[in-house]
Scaffold this motif. Structure first.
Motif, PDB file in Angstrom:
ATOM      1  N   ILE A  13       0.844  -1.203   0.000  1.00  0.00           N
ATOM      2  CA  ILE A  13       0.000   0.000   0.000  1.00  0.00           C
ATOM      3  C   ILE A  13       0.873   1.244   0.000  1.00  0.00           C
ATOM      4  O   ILE A  13       0.662   2.181  -0.779  1.00  0.00           O
ATOM      5  CB  ILE A  13      -0.962  -0.026   1.205  1.00  0.00           C
ATOM      6  CG1 ILE A  13      -1.937  -1.198   1.067  1.00  0.00           C
ATOM      7  CG2 ILE A  13      -1.703   1.305   1.354  1.00  0.00           C
ATOM      8  CD1 ILE A  13      -2.681  -1.550   2.339  1.00  0.00           C
ATOM      9  N   TYR A  14       1.885   1.250   0.854  1.00  0.00           N
ATOM     10  CA  TYR A  14       2.801   2.383   0.940  1.00  0.00           C
ATOM     11  C   TYR A  14       3.540   2.601  -0.381  1.00  0.00           C
ATOM     12  O   TYR A  14       3.620   3.729  -0.882  1.00  0.00           O
ATOM     13  CB  TYR A  14       3.792   2.162   2.084  1.00  0.00           C
ATOM     14  CG  TYR A  14       4.914   3.167   2.094  1.00  0.00           C
ATOM     15  CD1 TYR A  14       4.687   4.490   2.481  1.00  0.00           C
ATOM     16  CD2 TYR A  14       6.193   2.801   1.719  1.00  0.00           C
ATOM     17  CE1 TYR A  14       5.706   5.412   2.480  1.00  0.00           C
ATOM     18  CE2 TYR A  14       7.225   3.723   1.717  1.00  0.00           C
ATOM     19  CZ  TYR A  14       6.982   5.027   2.094  1.00  0.00           C
ATOM     20  OH  TYR A  14       8.002   5.941   2.082  1.00  0.00           O
ATOM     21  N   GLU A  15       4.087   1.541  -0.961  1.00  0.00           N
ATOM     22  CA  GLU A  15       4.837   1.667  -2.212  1.00  0.00           C
ATOM     23  C   GLU A  15       3.931   2.116  -3.363  1.00  0.00           C
ATOM     24  O   GLU A  15       4.352   2.883  -4.220  1.00  0.00           O
ATOM     25  CB  GLU A  15       5.542   0.346  -2.556  1.00  0.00           C
ATOM     26  CG  GLU A  15       6.672  -0.010  -1.610  1.00  0.00           C
ATOM     27  CD  GLU A  15       7.827   0.988  -1.627  1.00  0.00           C
ATOM     28  OE1 GLU A  15       8.083   1.610  -2.679  1.00  0.00           O
ATOM     29  OE2 GLU A  15       8.484   1.140  -0.573  1.00  0.00           O
ATOM     30  N   THR A  16       2.701   1.645  -3.372  1.00  0.00           N
ATOM     31  CA  THR A  16       1.744   2.104  -4.388  1.00  0.00           C
ATOM     32  C   THR A  16       1.470   3.589  -4.207  1.00  0.00           C
ATOM     33  O   THR A  16       1.480   4.351  -5.179  1.00  0.00           O
ATOM     34  CB  THR A  16       0.437   1.292  -4.296  1.00  0.00           C
ATOM     35  OG1 THR A  16       0.737  -0.091  -4.516  1.00  0.00           O
ATOM     36  CG2 THR A  16      -0.583   1.769  -5.318  1.00  0.00           C
ATOM     37  N   PHE A  17       1.248   3.998  -2.973  1.00  0.00           N
ATOM     38  CA  PHE A  17       1.034   5.421  -2.692  1.00  0.00           C
ATOM     39  C   PHE A  17       2.212   6.248  -3.200  1.00  0.00           C
ATOM     40  O   PHE A  17       2.023   7.276  -3.860  1.00  0.00           O
ATOM     41  CB  PHE A  17       0.836   5.653  -1.193  1.00  0.00           C
ATOM     42  CG  PHE A  17       1.062   7.079  -0.797  1.00  0.00           C
ATOM     43  CD1 PHE A  17       0.136   8.067  -1.114  1.00  0.00           C
ATOM     44  CD2 PHE A  17       2.221   7.447  -0.128  1.00  0.00           C
ATOM     45  CE1 PHE A  17       0.355   9.391  -0.776  1.00  0.00           C
ATOM     46  CE2 PHE A  17       2.446   8.767   0.214  1.00  0.00           C
ATOM     47  CZ  PHE A  17       1.520   9.744  -0.109  1.00  0.00           C
ATOM     48  N   LYS A  18       3.446   5.841  -2.891  1.00  0.00           N
ATOM     49  CA  LYS A  18       4.625   6.603  -3.309  1.00  0.00           C
ATOM     50  C   LYS A  18       4.653   6.806  -4.815  1.00  0.00           C
ATOM     51  O   LYS A  18       4.924   7.904  -5.297  1.00  0.00           O
ATOM     52  CB  LYS A  18       5.914   5.886  -2.886  1.00  0.00           C
ATOM     53  CG  LYS A  18       6.345   6.169  -1.504  1.00  0.00           C
ATOM     54  CD  LYS A  18       7.713   5.620  -1.115  1.00  0.00           C
ATOM     55  CE  LYS A  18       8.557   5.014  -2.146  1.00  0.00           C
ATOM     56  NZ  LYS A  18       9.837   4.497  -1.648  1.00  0.00           N
ATOM     57  N   ARG A  19       4.357   5.748  -5.554  1.00  0.00           N
ATOM     58  CA  ARG A  19       4.434   5.841  -7.011  1.00  0.00           C
ATOM     59  C   ARG A  19       3.313   6.694  -7.590  1.00  0.00           C
ATOM     60  O   ARG A  19       3.518   7.440  -8.534  1.00  0.00           O
ATOM     61  CB  ARG A  19       4.453   4.448  -7.608  1.00  0.00           C
ATOM     62  CG  ARG A  19       5.848   3.851  -7.477  1.00  0.00           C
ATOM     63  CD  ARG A  19       5.866   2.361  -7.437  1.00  0.00           C
ATOM     64  NE  ARG A  19       7.234   1.877  -7.319  1.00  0.00           N
ATOM     65  CZ  ARG A  19       7.887   1.716  -6.159  1.00  0.00           C
ATOM     66  NH1 ARG A  19       7.300   2.019  -5.023  1.00  0.00           N
ATOM     67  NH2 ARG A  19       9.116   1.265  -6.144  1.00  0.00           N
ATOM     68  N   ILE A  20       2.148   6.612  -7.019  1.00  0.00           N
ATOM     69  CA  ILE A  20       1.044   7.437  -7.517  1.00  0.00           C
ATOM     70  C   ILE A  20       1.239   8.891  -7.100  1.00  0.00           C
ATOM     71  O   ILE A  20       1.012   9.800  -7.891  1.00  0.00           O
ATOM     72  CB  ILE A  20      -0.311   6.875  -7.021  1.00  0.00           C
ATOM     73  CG1 ILE A  20      -0.563   5.544  -7.741  1.00  0.00           C
ATOM     74  CG2 ILE A  20      -1.438   7.864  -7.276  1.00  0.00           C
ATOM     75  CD1 ILE A  20      -1.752   4.782  -7.253  1.00  0.00           C
TER      76      ILE A  20
END
Length: 132
Positions: A117-124
């Motif tokens: 979830i965190y890594e997805t947030f960072k990329r978006i």
């Protein structure tokens, strides 16, 4: 504010945040199972938030952080896209970014793994020009 009033306020704010996150997940066409895993809530809690019948709830720090990521991903997508099809459809689209490896952001987050979830947030969030 007295301690009991503060506790009630926190439970009301938590319920409001959870309902908002569930509405966003619904607009992203997340399945109930994905939403429950992403937010780390039970089926009954998710259902109550979905139908709006929840007025107070006690959530732990992890759950509140997950809600925050959903709200912030949504905010970033609103900056990047003004077309509702892209705004709400992006999370279900296959993504060529090496992290996603052809999978959709929602598919990655649907595992419920906090790091995903965190890594997805960072990329978006980076799409709107944030610096990591």
């Amino acid at each position: 504010m007295y301690a009991q009033e503060a506790l009630t306020h926190d439970k009301t704010v938590a319920a409001t945040g959870l309902k908002a996150a569930v509405r966003i997940l619904e607009k992203w066409n997340a399945s109930g199972e994905q939403g429950e895993a992403i937010l780390r809530v039970s089926h009954s809690t998710y259902a109550k938030a979905k139908n709006g019948s929840m007025h107070e709830i006690k959530l732990d720090r992890d759950q509140l952080t997950r809600i925050s990521y959903i709200l912030n991903i949504h905010a970033a997508l609103r900056i990047v896209f003004d077309n509702p099809d892209n705004l709400y459809g992006f999370m279900k689209m296959a993504n060529g970014n090496p992290f996603f490896a052809g999978r959709s952001p929602l598919e990655i987050m649907g595992s419920g793994d906090f790091a995903a979830i965190y890594e997805t947030f960072k990329r978006i969030d980076a799409l709107r020009g944030s610096q990591w």
